[in-house]
Write an enzyme that holds these catalytic residues in place. Sequence first.
Site, PDB file in Angstrom:
ATOM      1  N   GLY A  90      18.102  11.773 -33.605  1.00 13.69           N
ATOM      2  CA  GLY A  90      17.862  12.360 -32.294  1.00 13.69           C
ATOM      3  C   GLY A  90      18.481  11.563 -31.167  1.00 13.69           C
ATOM      4  O   GLY A  90      18.822  12.118 -30.114  1.00 13.69           O
ATOM      5  N   ALA A  91      18.669  10.266 -31.375  1.00 14.59           N
ATOM      6  CA  ALA A  91      19.283   9.435 -30.343  1.00 14.59           C
ATOM      7  C   ALA A  91      20.753   9.813 -30.141  1.00 14.59           C
ATOM      8  O   ALA A  91      21.286   9.696 -29.032  1.00 14.59           O
ATOM      9  CB  ALA A  91      19.154   7.961 -30.713  1.00 14.59           C
TER      10      ALA A  91
ATOM     11  N   GLY B 255       0.814  -1.211   0.000  1.00 14.62           N
ATOM     12  CA  GLY B 255       0.000   0.000   0.000  1.00 14.62           C
ATOM     13  C   GLY B 255       0.843   1.253   0.000  1.00 14.62           C
ATOM     14  O   GLY B 255       1.888   1.333  -0.642  1.00 14.62           O
ATOM     15  N   GLY B 256       0.391   2.234   0.785  1.00 16.34           N
ATOM     16  CA  GLY B 256       1.091   3.510   0.839  1.00 16.34           C
ATOM     17  C   GLY B 256       2.526   3.394   1.302  1.00 16.34           C
ATOM     18  O   GLY B 256       3.372   4.237   0.962  1.00 16.34           O
TER      19      GLY B 256
END
Length: 517
Positions: A407-408, A172-173
């Site tokens: 772009g890489a 959980g949290g």
Amino acid sequence: MAISKALADELEKRRAVALEGGGKKKADDRHAKGRMTARERLGALYSKGTFQEFGLHAQHKTRHFGMADKVIPTDGVITGTGFIDGRPVAAFSQDFGVVGGSLGEVHAKKICNALDHAGKAGVPVVGFNDSGGARIQEGVGALSGYGQVFYRNVQLSGVVPQISVIAGPCAGGAAYSPALTDFIIMTREHASMFICGPEVIRAVTGQVCTMDEIGSAQAHASVSGNIHFIAENDAHAVALVHRLLSFLPSNNMMDPPHRIEPDLKIVDDVVLDELVPDDPKKPYDCREVIKRLADEADFLEVMEQFAANIVIGFGRVGGVVVGFVANQPTVKAGTLDIDASDKAARFVRFCNVYNIPIVTLVDVPGFLPGINEERRGIIRHGAKMLFAYASATVPKITVIMRKAYGGAYLAMCSEDMGADRVIAWPTAEIAVMGAEGAVNILYRKEMAEADDKVAKAKELADEYRTQFATPYLSAGMLAVHDIIQPRETKSAIALTLRGLMSKRETRPPKKHGNIPL
């Protein structure tokens, strides 16, 4: 004034109760499964005799839901400081043997005190997570406790290294505190981490799954990417903490623990000349290159099983601690995809905040093409790498080994993106795209008229490489600062690092940049 025997006995009695924790039976049960108790984990973490405990006698006095007058030794968590290899480190260790290690108000306050001490003293903090979750009997007080811990995790981020060890349940949290820290180590057996367990998922969505599928160390290491290391057991987890800390500074105002010798040895490594194939399509393991560059082949890989098309980790070159980032041609041809971009970007940002120089090894054919990648946001995720490298002010050295396309090429820390030194091998190809793709666009007519299209494609691809992709063209434009033989790489990096140790770079005043998340 002398302390009376009655007072001394009372103190020792209370100490004994606290030190016993959940009792001998629970400790024996853990030992039978090859696990350590909460206190034993801290004993293994610290050099013998250096642990100073905070809050040994702390426990919350609740009157709710059957908890009245219940003794909760150390309130289910052990906190304090000690020394590791001569360096002070703060830590907490949740004790599952005491009310399931559940978190209540005092439990949370003890953890917060340890985190506050780490921030004030400028020391790393290590947390052993082994808890059943919020102490239900304390209601909103337990939830508030989690919030206070999370807040401090964020305040310490980029100030001192934070390492989490998942050595039991973390549900959980509670899982969000480790997620806010820098590194997560999780034991292969007896540990789990999840927000909603299988029962909740089935009740709400109708989907059937097992804990291994969603909450195990293997699932987090290879699928979700939530953790950085798998430990075989508690002892191995502690060993990984020690190894990780050996590369990290105590805080953001200090340099990493370099091991710089006065005289730098300049020695060529001829093995590198043969390690990377000339054929750009032939794969090789980039980790072999990294190990040739790292002192004594000592390389600590991070997130080994997640997004394996990029490799990240720590090592030393010429005694200087560095973070390595390298494309991995054996996986997806070394392309950058969403997960690889996330993995590399966060690592670069970690290195930057803790003054760790970055060595980037480039062999990238581009971003991974595909409908799924585009729809899931490869633009946004790929931009994280651009942002991370451009905003980093630590020394940045880039080695282009083979492919560096599109772009890489920029995303792998080109000169334009702030690299302090860009070194290329003679095998480097730097271009807008690969030769085969360029031929299809630039030479369509020649290809259509060719009798032997295969031979013509090869001829034109070779011509493209010579005219547009040679490293000498980039060197002529100062996008590459030097072209060297592979055997010279370690010496070149080591010399460059020595020259950049005094690097200073300021940026426009602002709270922080807005990285695409």
